[in-house]
Design an enzyme around this catalytic site. Structure first.
Site, PDB file in Angstrom:
ATOM      1  N   HIS A 270      29.939  84.150  71.090  1.00 14.06           N
ATOM      2  CA  HIS A 270      31.746  84.412  71.617  1.00 14.06           C
ATOM      3  C   HIS A 270      32.289  83.523  72.564  1.00 14.06           C
ATOM      4  O   HIS A 270      33.672  83.645  72.323  1.00 14.06           O
ATOM      5  CB  HIS A 270      30.773  85.874  72.703  1.00 14.06           C
TER       6      HIS A 270
ATOM      7  N   PHE B 152      21.423  79.619  61.836  1.00 16.22           N
ATOM      8  CA  PHE B 152      23.046  79.620  61.874  1.00 16.22           C
ATOM      9  C   PHE B 152      23.615  81.710  61.643  1.00 16.22           C
ATOM     10  O   PHE B 152      22.561  81.918  60.825  1.00 16.22           O
ATOM     11  CB  PHE B 152      23.702  78.812  60.521  1.00 16.22           C
TER      12      PHE B 152
ATOM     13  N   TYR C  83      36.191  94.026  74.843  1.00  7.93           N
ATOM     14  CA  TYR C  83      34.977  95.251  74.726  1.00  7.93           C
ATOM     15  C   TYR C  83      35.521  96.567  74.946  1.00  7.93           C
ATOM     16  O   TYR C  83      34.715  97.182  74.136  1.00  7.93           O
ATOM     17  CB  TYR C  83      34.513  94.631  76.007  1.00  7.93           C
TER      18      TYR C  83
ATOM     19  N   GLN D 241      31.288  77.711  64.111  1.00  6.24           N
ATOM     20  CA  GLN D 241      30.772  76.622  64.542  1.00  6.24           C
ATOM     21  C   GLN D 241      29.721  75.525  63.922  1.00  6.24           C
ATOM     22  O   GLN D 241      29.329  76.340  63.017  1.00  6.24           O
ATOM     23  CB  GLN D 241      29.533  77.274  65.130  1.00  6.24           C
TER      24      GLN D 241
ATOM     25  N   GLY E  44      17.950  70.749  55.594  1.00  6.56           N
ATOM     26  CA  GLY E  44      18.840  70.458  54.743  1.00  6.56           C
ATOM     27  C   GLY E  44      20.381  69.960  55.689  1.00  6.56           C
ATOM     28  O   GLY E  44      19.383  69.475  56.559  1.00  6.56           O
ATOM     29  N   VAL E  45      20.750  70.647  56.446  1.00  7.82           N
ATOM     30  CA  VAL E  45      22.226  70.770  56.829  1.00  7.82           C
ATOM     31  C   VAL E  45      21.402  71.104  58.102  1.00  7.82           C
ATOM     32  O   VAL E  45      22.280  70.325  59.812  1.00  7.82           O
ATOM     33  CB  VAL E  45      23.764  70.964  56.324  1.00  7.82           C
TER      34      VAL E  45
ATOM     35  N   GLU F 219      29.471  85.875  80.290  1.00 10.32           N
ATOM     36  CA  GLU F 219      31.055  84.547  78.908  1.00 10.32           C
ATOM     37  C   GLU F 219      31.413  83.666  80.354  1.00 10.32           C
ATOM     38  O   GLU F 219      31.800  82.756  80.332  1.00 10.32           O
ATOM     39  CB  GLU F 219      31.427  85.705  77.849  1.00 10.32           C
TER      40      GLU F 219
END
Length: 397
Positions: A85, A388, A95, A207, A273-274, A137
């Site tokens: 977030h 991910f 929210y 991200q 992989g990545v 947060e």
């Protein structure tokens, strides 16, 4: 504190949410974007199309209902979601909006009256959960703003360099547009990257893990171009692949909780992989810190030699610094192993199960690896992974 009656009601709905949660959250997102289309600036709409976001929200709500009277058990889930977030700049005012349409979706899907006790209980429970996330947060935002070179919100950066790393994979080097210092980070963390893709009405935020050691004047992300040609999936990765030095992006401070928890322990890093990107950061931080790396193992699994990221650099570093570097290709020659990882290979490469293992890659790869490592005697406390996308758990499909 929630009342005993509310706790009982929430616990009693857990089985129903496990069964109906995906349908409820699908309805929730439909309502949310109908009434607040501007939130498409924040949400990853590719995950909406694929249904991943609905599944992840349903899973999180189900876990919350199950652990409503033992919220300490939700600490890892809350941390992971709160960091995600923060990379999106989710704000307290979002929210109540989410709560309104989530309750409406529960009401409409289950056919409940407006004054049904389940809705009252979930209104209280949602308010509690929202408060936990808002506080968590804010702590992340404040921490990032207080760092040397830190900031709050999205900050303009420019692309200084783009390098080819393997087939379909490029590294992008980012520098603050104002030339001022940038915040350091913990190896394994990621950036929230916001771009404006031509022809699209809404901002796109993704991200990307930082793939270099901290302490540089630039951030490096290493990006795989997803989807050929790009549809909903791959819009941002292709946009970054097609970018030029001098192009602008907007960047959130580094966030994420996939970081080395016990730095003094023996370390094994396994990438698919990545998924190599956060593990590269962990490795390169160790390399730059100096010291004995003879007990560190770095494993990279990829399709073939053409998809082998930073092969020459990692082989050179392994020779110079003495860590064990092993590579597995699905196809073709040139690796230490061909085919999928199996227990015999892992035991030969890792040795005794006495290291902390960090792994990242496609979910089926990580799910299979997680089971293999547990069968080899690794405890849950030794195993750490980064998923991910919006999911919170590993799945085999």
């Amino acid at each position: 504190m929630l009342s005993a009656e509310t706790l009982t009601t929430i616990r009693s709905t857990a089985p129903l949410l496990a069964k109906q949660g995906k349908a409820i959250t699908d309805l929730f997102y439909s309502k949310l974007f109908t009434h607040h289309p501007e939130l498409q600036h924040i949400f990853n709409m590719a995950n909406q199309v694929q249904g991943e976001q609905s599944r992840a929200l349903a899973e999180s709500v189900f876990l919350y209902a199950t652990h409503i009277d033992a919220l300490q058990n939700l600490g890892p889930m809350v941390s992971r979601i709160a960091h995600k977030h923060a990379s999106l700049q989710v704000a307290p005012e979002h929210y109540p909006i989410v709560g309104k349409y989530l309750l409406e979706a529960i009401r409409d899907h289950l056919g409940l009256a407006d004054d049904h006790p389940v809705l009252g209980a979930w209104s209280e429970a949602y308010a509690q959960l929202a408060g936990i996330f808002i506080d968590t947060e804010e702590g992340i935002y404040a921490h990032n703003a207080a760092k040397p070179g830190g900031w709050r919100g999205f900050r303009p950066f420019v692309i200084r360099e783009i390098r080819d790393e393997a087939q379909g994979i490029k590294s992008v080097y980012l520098e603050a547009e104002d030339g001022q210092p940038i915040a350091s980070f913990e190896p394994g963390q990621y950036l929230g990257i916001k771009v404006q893709v031509p022809g699209h009405a809404y901002d796109e935020i993704r991200q990307y893990s930082l793939s270099d050691a901290p302490g540089k004047k630039t951030y490096r992300i290493t990006v795989k171009a997803e989807g050929t040609p790009p549809g909903q999936t791959g819009k941002v990765s292709h946009h970054l692949h097609d970018a030029r030095p001098g192009d602008r992006v907007w960047v959130q401070p580094p966030t994420g909780d996939f970081t080395v928890k016990r730095p003094g322990n023996k370390l094994a890093l396994i990438a698919g992989g990545v998924g190599i990107t956060p593990l590269l950061s962990m490795l390169l931080a160790r390399v730059e810190a100096g010291g004995d790396l003879s007990d560190l193992v770095f494993v990279h699994c990829c399709r073939d030699a053409a998809h082998h990221v930073m092969a020459d650099e990692l082989r050179r570093l392994s020779t110079e610094r003495g860590f064990t570097y092993r590579v597995s290709y699905e196809h073709g020659d040139g690796a230490d192993h061909r085919g999928l990882l199996n227990r015999d290979v892992l035991e030969a490469w890792l040795g005794a199960p006495d290291a902390d293992v960090y792994f990242c890659g496609p979910k089926p790869f990580m799910a299979a690896l997680n089971l293999q490592l547990q069968d080899m005697g690794y405890s849950e406390a030794q195993l750490h992974y980064e998923v991910f996308g919006p999911s919170t758990r590993l799945t085999t499909h």
